[in-house]
Write an enzyme that holds these catalytic residues in place. Structure first.
Site, PDB file in Angstrom:
ATOM      1  N   SER A 142      40.744  30.605  37.125  1.00 23.81           N
ATOM      2  CA  SER A 142      41.840  30.941  36.212  1.00 23.81           C
ATOM      3  C   SER A 142      42.933  29.892  36.345  1.00 23.81           C
ATOM      4  O   SER A 142      43.076  29.268  37.416  1.00 23.81           O
ATOM      5  CB  SER A 142      42.418  32.312  36.592  1.00 23.81           C
ATOM      6  OG  SER A 142      43.651  32.539  35.932  1.00 23.81           O
ATOM      7  N   TYR A 154      45.516  37.602  43.178  1.00 21.53           N
ATOM      8  CA  TYR A 154      44.627  37.036  42.141  1.00 21.53           C
ATOM      9  C   TYR A 154      44.608  35.508  42.188  1.00 21.53           C
ATOM     10  O   TYR A 154      43.548  34.881  42.102  1.00 21.53           O
ATOM     11  CB  TYR A 154      45.125  37.539  40.786  1.00 21.53           C
ATOM     12  CG  TYR A 154      44.303  37.154  39.578  1.00 21.53           C
ATOM     13  CD1 TYR A 154      43.141  37.850  39.246  1.00 21.53           C
ATOM     14  CD2 TYR A 154      44.715  36.120  38.741  1.00 21.53           C
ATOM     15  CE1 TYR A 154      42.413  37.520  38.112  1.00 21.53           C
ATOM     16  CE2 TYR A 154      43.995  35.784  37.605  1.00 21.53           C
ATOM     17  CZ  TYR A 154      42.847  36.487  37.296  1.00 21.53           C
ATOM     18  OH  TYR A 154      42.124  36.152  36.166  1.00 21.53           O
ATOM     19  N   LYS A 158      41.354  33.259  42.871  1.00 19.32           N
ATOM     20  CA  LYS A 158      40.872  32.295  41.856  1.00 19.32           C
ATOM     21  C   LYS A 158      40.860  30.872  42.411  1.00 19.32           C
ATOM     22  O   LYS A 158      40.012  30.057  42.022  1.00 19.32           O
ATOM     23  CB  LYS A 158      41.716  32.398  40.588  1.00 19.32           C
ATOM     24  CG  LYS A 158      41.518  33.712  39.824  1.00 19.32           C
ATOM     25  CD  LYS A 158      40.054  33.967  39.543  1.00 19.32           C
ATOM     26  CE  LYS A 158      39.824  34.977  38.433  1.00 19.32           C
ATOM     27  NZ  LYS A 158      38.386  35.299  38.276  1.00 19.32           N
TER      28      LYS A 158
HETATM   29  P1  NAP Z   1      38.111  42.365  31.395  1.00 18.91           P
HETATM   30  O1  NAP Z   1      38.165  42.496  29.924  1.00 18.91           O
HETATM   31  O2  NAP Z   1      39.009  43.199  32.230  1.00 18.91           O
HETATM   32  O3  NAP Z   1      36.594  42.563  31.855  1.00 18.91           O
HETATM   33  C1  NAP Z   1      36.235  42.531  33.205  1.00 18.91           C
HETATM   34  C2  NAP Z   1      34.969  43.320  33.380  1.00 18.91           C
HETATM   35  O4  NAP Z   1      34.607  43.257  34.780  1.00 18.91           O
HETATM   36  C3  NAP Z   1      35.140  44.798  33.023  1.00 18.91           C
HETATM   37  O5  NAP Z   1      34.088  45.231  32.213  1.00 18.91           O
HETATM   38  C4  NAP Z   1      35.131  45.464  34.390  1.00 18.91           C
HETATM   39  O6  NAP Z   1      34.602  46.766  34.400  1.00 18.91           O
HETATM   40  C5  NAP Z   1      34.190  44.547  35.166  1.00 18.91           C
HETATM   41  N1  NAP Z   1      34.321  44.765  36.598  1.00 18.91           N
HETATM   42  C6  NAP Z   1      35.458  44.969  37.315  1.00 18.91           C
HETATM   43  N2  NAP Z   1      35.180  45.170  38.607  1.00 18.91           N
HETATM   44  C7  NAP Z   1      33.835  45.090  38.726  1.00 18.91           C
HETATM   45  C8  NAP Z   1      32.939  45.221  39.810  1.00 18.91           C
HETATM   46  N3  NAP Z   1      33.384  45.475  41.060  1.00 18.91           N
HETATM   47  N4  NAP Z   1      31.614  45.095  39.580  1.00 18.91           N
HETATM   48  C9  NAP Z   1      31.149  44.861  38.340  1.00 18.91           C
HETATM   49  N5  NAP Z   1      31.954  44.722  37.255  1.00 18.91           N
HETATM   50  C10 NAP Z   1      33.284  44.833  37.448  1.00 18.91           C
HETATM   51  O7  NAP Z   1      38.402  40.850  31.852  1.00 18.91           O
HETATM   52  P2  NAP Z   1      38.295  39.446  31.090  1.00 18.91           P
HETATM   53  O8  NAP Z   1      39.630  39.112  30.575  1.00 18.91           O
HETATM   54  O9  NAP Z   1      37.112  39.429  30.182  1.00 18.91           O
HETATM   55  O10 NAP Z   1      38.069  38.483  32.345  1.00 18.91           O
HETATM   56  C11 NAP Z   1      36.784  38.048  32.772  1.00 18.91           C
HETATM   57  C12 NAP Z   1      36.968  37.064  33.915  1.00 18.91           C
HETATM   58  O11 NAP Z   1      37.773  35.961  33.477  1.00 18.91           O
HETATM   59  C13 NAP Z   1      37.672  37.643  35.132  1.00 18.91           C
HETATM   60  O12 NAP Z   1      37.146  37.098  36.313  1.00 18.91           O
HETATM   61  C14 NAP Z   1      39.096  37.175  34.944  1.00 18.91           C
HETATM   62  O13 NAP Z   1      39.800  37.132  36.169  1.00 18.91           O
HETATM   63  C15 NAP Z   1      38.874  35.820  34.331  1.00 18.91           C
HETATM   64  N6  NAP Z   1      40.036  35.318  33.571  1.00 18.91           N
HETATM   65  C16 NAP Z   1      40.494  35.982  32.472  1.00 18.91           C
HETATM   66  C17 NAP Z   1      41.601  35.473  31.775  1.00 18.91           C
HETATM   67  C18 NAP Z   1      42.157  36.140  30.543  1.00 18.91           C
HETATM   68  O14 NAP Z   1      43.193  35.640  30.019  1.00 18.91           O
HETATM   69  N7  NAP Z   1      41.584  37.217  30.018  1.00 18.91           N
HETATM   70  C19 NAP Z   1      42.220  34.300  32.220  1.00 18.91           C
HETATM   71  C20 NAP Z   1      41.726  33.673  33.343  1.00 18.91           C
HETATM   72  C21 NAP Z   1      40.621  34.176  34.018  1.00 18.91           C
HETATM   73  P3  NAP Z   1      35.589  48.064  34.299  1.00 18.91           P
HETATM   74  O15 NAP Z   1      36.035  48.094  32.906  1.00 18.91           O
HETATM   75  O16 NAP Z   1      34.703  49.220  34.641  1.00 18.91           O
HETATM   76  O17 NAP Z   1      36.697  47.825  35.275  1.00 18.91           O
END
Ligand code: NAP
Length: 253
Positions: A142, A154, A158
């Site tokens: 991230s 976080y 990351k």
């Molecule tokens: P999201 O919409 O919150 O989706 C994350 C998914 O991971 C959810 O379906 C969640 O399930 C699942 N999850 C959480 N804990 C878990 C576990 N212990 N085992 C298996 N699955 C699990 O997040 P996103 O925005 O798509 O982000 C995806 C990745 O990109 C993450 O690593 C995040 O840190 C990274 N990222 C995102 C952004 C952004 O702006 N969105 C920026 C930088 C990095 P539940 O719904 O059941 O919790």
């Protein structure tokens, strides 16, 4: 593996957001995709999108921070889809707070899902990659790895994933395995919506404010990240390893 055999990809946190877009994209690239999330039923939409387009996918319920569940999930995927040789460690959670208010449990939760989860998944999948003399690992870092107020847990996780990535690249390179990190900036998902809710802003206004700070003047979409992951997981990216690609609409400070 013969050139006609379908490669099997594992995408964690594939029920929604970046993980769902990545699973759909990798299926469009011809991969059979195991869609892992905490709740198997929550993976149904992603699996249906893939199968409706003629692809092959499997929903798998698994907590990536649980060693026994990870081992069982990878064994099941190998049995039902074939040996996995592509892994996208995408599952993630936020437990934001300023340092003085952050509980040890919020620190542990974030470390366990992001870092322990990526470690356990990589260790479970690597034997299949080594046997195949081919593998692609992508870890979701991230822009917060560079430091972000309210995210001491976080941002540390990351940044840690970048170190994990480089070490995987060094250890596994001789087995035909590459490891890279994709570090997204602001991407519209439930995760960024939760941040808007936490700071008391309307999500549309939150996105508009973020866009003004991004050189390309828009926020990212999950597909922007899936495109980068598709590159790193492709057969053609075999000489690209141990890298961190920031996908943030511009350079970061
Ligand atoms: P999201 O919409 O919150 O989706 C994350 C998914 O991971 C959810 O379906 C969640 O399930 C699942 N999850 C959480 N804990 C878990 C576990 N212990 N085992 C298996 N699955 C699990 O997040 P996103 O925005 O798509 O982000 C995806 C990745 O990109 C993450 O690593 C995040 O840190 C990274 N990222 C995102 C952004 C952004 O702006 N969105 C920026 C930088 C990095 P539940 O719904 O059941 O919790």
């Amino acid at each position: 593996m013969s050139t006609t055999e379908q490669r099997v990809a594992v995408v964690t946190g594939g029920a929604r957001g970046i993980g769902a877009a990545t699973a759909v994209r990798l299926a469009a690239e011809g991969r059979a995709v195991a869609v892992i999330d905490l709740d198997e039923a929550a993976c149904k939409d992603t699996v249906e999108r893939i199968t409706a387009a003629g692809g092959k996918a499997l929903a798998v319920g698994c907590d990536v921070s649980d060693e026994a569940q990870v081992e069982a999930a990878i064994a099941r995927i190998a049995e039902e889809l074939g040996a996995p040789t592509i892994l996208v460690n995408n599952a993630g959670v936020l437990r934001d707070n300023l340092l003085f208010k952050m509980s040890a449990s919020d620190w542990d939760t974030v470390m366990n899902v992001h870092l322990r989860g990526a470690f356990l998944m990589s260790r479970a999948v690597q034997k299949h990659m080594v046997d195949a003399n081919f593998g692609r690992i992508v870890n979701l870092s991230s822009s917060s790895a560079l430091g972000n107020r309210g995210q001491v847990n976080y941002s540390a996780a990351k940044a840690g994933l970048q170190g994990l990535t480089k070490t995987l690249a060094k250890e596994l390179g001789k087995f035909g395995v590459t490891a890279n990190s994709v570090a997204p900036g602001f991407i519209v998902t439930e995760m960024t919506k939760a941040t808007a809710d936490r700071v008391g802003m309307d999500f549309e206004e939150f996105q508009a404010a973020a866009a003004t700070q991004i050189p390309v003047q828009r926020v990212g979409r999950p597909e922007d990240i899936a495109n980068a992951i598709a590159f790193f997981t492709g057969d053609a990216a075999g000489f690209v390893s141990g890298q961190v690609m920031y996908v943030a609409g511009g350079p970061l400070n």
